[in-house]
Design a protein around this motif. Structure first.
Motif, PDB file in Angstrom:
ATOM      1  N   ASP A  76       0.851  -1.206   0.091  1.00 42.01           N
ATOM      2  CA  ASP A  76       0.026  -0.285   0.134  1.00 42.01           C
ATOM      3  C   ASP A  76       1.044   1.289  -0.242  1.00 42.01           C
ATOM      4  OD1 ASP A  76      -1.491   2.047   0.819  1.00 42.01           O
ATOM      5  OD2 ASP A  76      -2.924   0.942   1.859  1.00 42.01           O
ATOM      6  N   PRO A  77       1.132   1.845  -1.146  1.00 39.99           N
ATOM      7  CA  PRO A  77       2.134   2.974  -1.260  1.00 39.99           C
ATOM      8  C   PRO A  77       2.073   3.961  -0.100  1.00 39.99           C
ATOM      9  CG  PRO A  77       1.098   2.289  -3.424  1.00 39.99           C
ATOM     10  CD  PRO A  77       0.438   1.717  -2.338  1.00 39.99           C
ATOM     11  N   CYS A  99       5.971  -6.344  -6.526  1.00 37.05           N
ATOM     12  CA  CYS A  99       5.023  -6.228  -5.619  1.00 37.05           C
ATOM     13  C   CYS A  99       3.895  -5.838  -6.185  1.00 37.05           C
ATOM     14  CB  CYS A  99       5.378  -5.253  -4.420  1.00 37.05           C
ATOM     15  SG  CYS A  99       7.027  -5.938  -3.365  1.00 37.05           S
ATOM     16  N   VAL A 101       0.240  -3.869  -5.987  1.00 34.38           N
ATOM     17  CA  VAL A 101      -0.096  -2.571  -5.207  1.00 34.38           C
ATOM     18  C   VAL A 101      -1.647  -2.631  -5.009  1.00 34.38           C
ATOM     19  CG1 VAL A 101      -0.291  -0.092  -5.908  1.00 34.38           C
ATOM     20  CG2 VAL A 101       1.710  -1.220  -6.348  1.00 34.38           C
ATOM     21  N   GLU A 103      -5.107  -0.418  -4.112  1.00 36.31           N
ATOM     22  CA  GLU A 103      -5.327   0.876  -4.404  1.00 36.31           C
ATOM     23  C   GLU A 103      -6.614   0.946  -3.452  1.00 36.31           C
ATOM     24  OE1 GLU A 103      -4.683   1.950  -8.736  1.00 36.31           O
ATOM     25  OE2 GLU A 103      -4.780   0.104  -8.938  1.00 36.31           O
ATOM     26  N   ALA A 142       4.344  -2.590  -8.255  1.00 33.43           N
ATOM     27  CA  ALA A 142       5.106  -1.498  -8.038  1.00 33.43           C
ATOM     28  C   ALA A 142       5.762  -0.587  -9.072  1.00 33.43           C
ATOM     29  CB  ALA A 142       6.106  -1.984  -6.723  1.00 33.43           C
ATOM     30  N   VAL A 145       4.236   2.418 -10.200  1.00 34.83           N
ATOM     31  CA  VAL A 145       3.994   3.516  -9.368  1.00 34.83           C
ATOM     32  C   VAL A 145       4.898   4.773  -9.328  1.00 34.83           C
ATOM     33  CG1 VAL A 145       3.026   3.950  -7.167  1.00 34.83           C
ATOM     34  CG2 VAL A 145       2.316   1.751  -8.054  1.00 34.83           C
ATOM     35  N   LEU A 148       6.878   5.114  -6.077  1.00 31.50           N
ATOM     36  CA  LEU A 148       7.551   3.977  -5.416  1.00 31.50           C
ATOM     37  C   LEU A 148       9.217   3.878  -6.360  1.00 31.50           C
ATOM     38  CD1 LEU A 148       5.078   1.306  -4.851  1.00 31.50           C
ATOM     39  CD2 LEU A 148       6.114   2.793  -3.275  1.00 31.50           C
TER      40      LEU A 148
END
Ligand code: GTP
Ligand code: IMP
Ligand code: MG
Length: 358
Positions: A76-77, A99, A101, A103, A142, A145, A148
């Motif tokens: 979870d960013p 990984c 992600v 949202e 990941a 994003v 990240l």
């Protein structure tokens, strides 16, 4: 040398405490978090401050260790970036570019009417819907994003290089065996297997490389959320001398729940790290522990919260300092499970530990 730490019961066994102890005591060069994702909350203390970590490895307590999150873990960013800031680990933490992600829509789906939070009592963190989408192969990774970008790595390359170089690697499991999608109390389980082999796969280490598997048990049992719990305290179980004594002490302190299970949760201060829900409390389930040690391939067991059942053992750091009753209790677990208890935890602080490893 690779060691893996996993939960032997329903999660919240105190893996965070055991991992932070091993991180400081054994000085691993590399520490990697495995498991489902931010549904887990590990409680660790560093310099007197308490952390409830949902993404960052608990091993961050050792400033020298390099930290990783394996490809199997859901990220979870927002939570990840917040915890990186809180723990000041930005320069030494990396996560696998593969990984998956979580949202907003995963979190929303987790808590919507009659969905997982209602039916299986999920943590509402979006993990179940995200793993479902991962299986559908439509989820974002990941590497897609932007926030990240600076943290990406090939975690198996890093870990296996450390192994070849003779370095120590510590793999942190999350959740517990009874929550395994394969072996737990289905359908009241999490969205993935939670055994040691899964943790190794999560971070990309092959089974032949694992030297030690620590299975963590609490001295009693707790479960947060719905689902079967065979040894949960009922009127009959609460009549044993051990629980009778503790229930009387709870009463004298004005702690009273709807039943013995709830009273003991209040007395022990057992609340979910992620959800704040009161945990259900029960007796140690020996046959479950034996089965869990078998599937995990336990080489060692760790027993936490011994001080909660036997307050006279609080903060004791050598075996001889335990009361006879506590020694007998630990010995019975060892005999029933068939694995030696090499770590016995006697308080929440990292140093409150009896270490019987050779
Ligand atoms: P999950 O990944 O969610 O399963 O977490 P966890 O296994 O790390 O456990 P969690 O931190 O959620 O809960 C364990 C609780 O017990 C925390 O509040 C710890 O501080 C506390 N704890 C751990 N070991 C001991 C111990 O030996 N004695 C006492 N008194 N508390 C302990
Ligand atoms: P989910 O993993 O959020 O889908 O929740 C499924 C079930 O697993 C629920 O009963 C949760 O309470 C439980 N669960 C998931 N992660 C943990 C954990 O880290 N500790 C304790 N229970 C957990
Ligand atoms: Mg927890």
């Amino acid at each position: 040398m690779v060691s893996v730490v996993v939960g032997g019961h329903f999660g919240d066994e105190g893996k965070g405490k055991i991992i932070s102890y091993l991180a400081l005591k054994d000085n691993p060069d590399v520490i990697a978090r495995a498991g489902v994702g931010p549904n887990a909350g590990h409680t660790v203390y560093k310099n007197g401050r308490k952390y409830g970590l949902r993404m960052i490895p608990c091993g961050f307590v050792n400033d020298k260790s390099r930290l990783f999150i394996g490809a199997g873990v859901l990220v979870d960013p927002q939570t990840f970036l917040r915890e990186v800031g809180e723990t000041n680990t930005g320069d030494r933490i990396r996560l696998d570019m593969r990984c998956a992600v979580i949202e907003d829509r995963h979190r929303q789906e987790d808590v919507k009417d009659k969905h997982l939070s209602k039916t299986v009592g999920s943590t509402g963190t979006g993990c179940g819907p995200a793993n479902a989408e991962r299986a559908h192969r439509t989820i974002k990774l990941a590497r897609d994003v932007p926030s990240l970008k600076g943290f990406l790595a090939d975690v198996p390359e890093e870990l296996n290089r450390a192994v070849v170089g003779g370095k120590r690697v510590l793999v942190e499991g999350t959740q517990g065996f009874c929550l395994s999608l394969f072996y737990g109390t289905y359908p009241y389980v999490t969205s993935k297997d939670t055994s040691a082999s899964m943790m190794a796969a999560d971070v990309g280490i092959g089974p032949t490389k694992i030297k030690r598997v620590y299975v963590v048990f609490k001295a009693y049992m707790s479960r947060v959320g719905e689902g079967p719990f065979e040894t949960e305290l009922d009127e009959q179980r609460a009549r044993s001398p051990l629980w009778k004594r503790l229930l009387e002490d709870a009463k004298s302190k004005g702690i009273q729940g709807r039943g013995a299970s709830e009273t003991m949760a209040g007395y022990f201060g057992e609340k979910g790290t992620v959800t704040g829900r009161l945990r259900r409390i029960g007796d140690f389930d020996y046959s479950m522990a034996r089965y869990s040690s078998m599937v995990n391939g336990a080489t060692d067991i760790a027993i936490t919260c011994v001080d909660k059942l036997f307050p006279e053992c609080g903060k004791v750091r050598d075996y001889g300092g335990l009361s006879d009753e506590a020694k007998q209790y630990v010995r019975k677990i060892e005999e029933e499970v068939g694995v030696k208890a090499t770590l016995i935890s006697t308080g929440p602080d990292t140093e409150d530990m009896i270490d019987l490893r050779e």
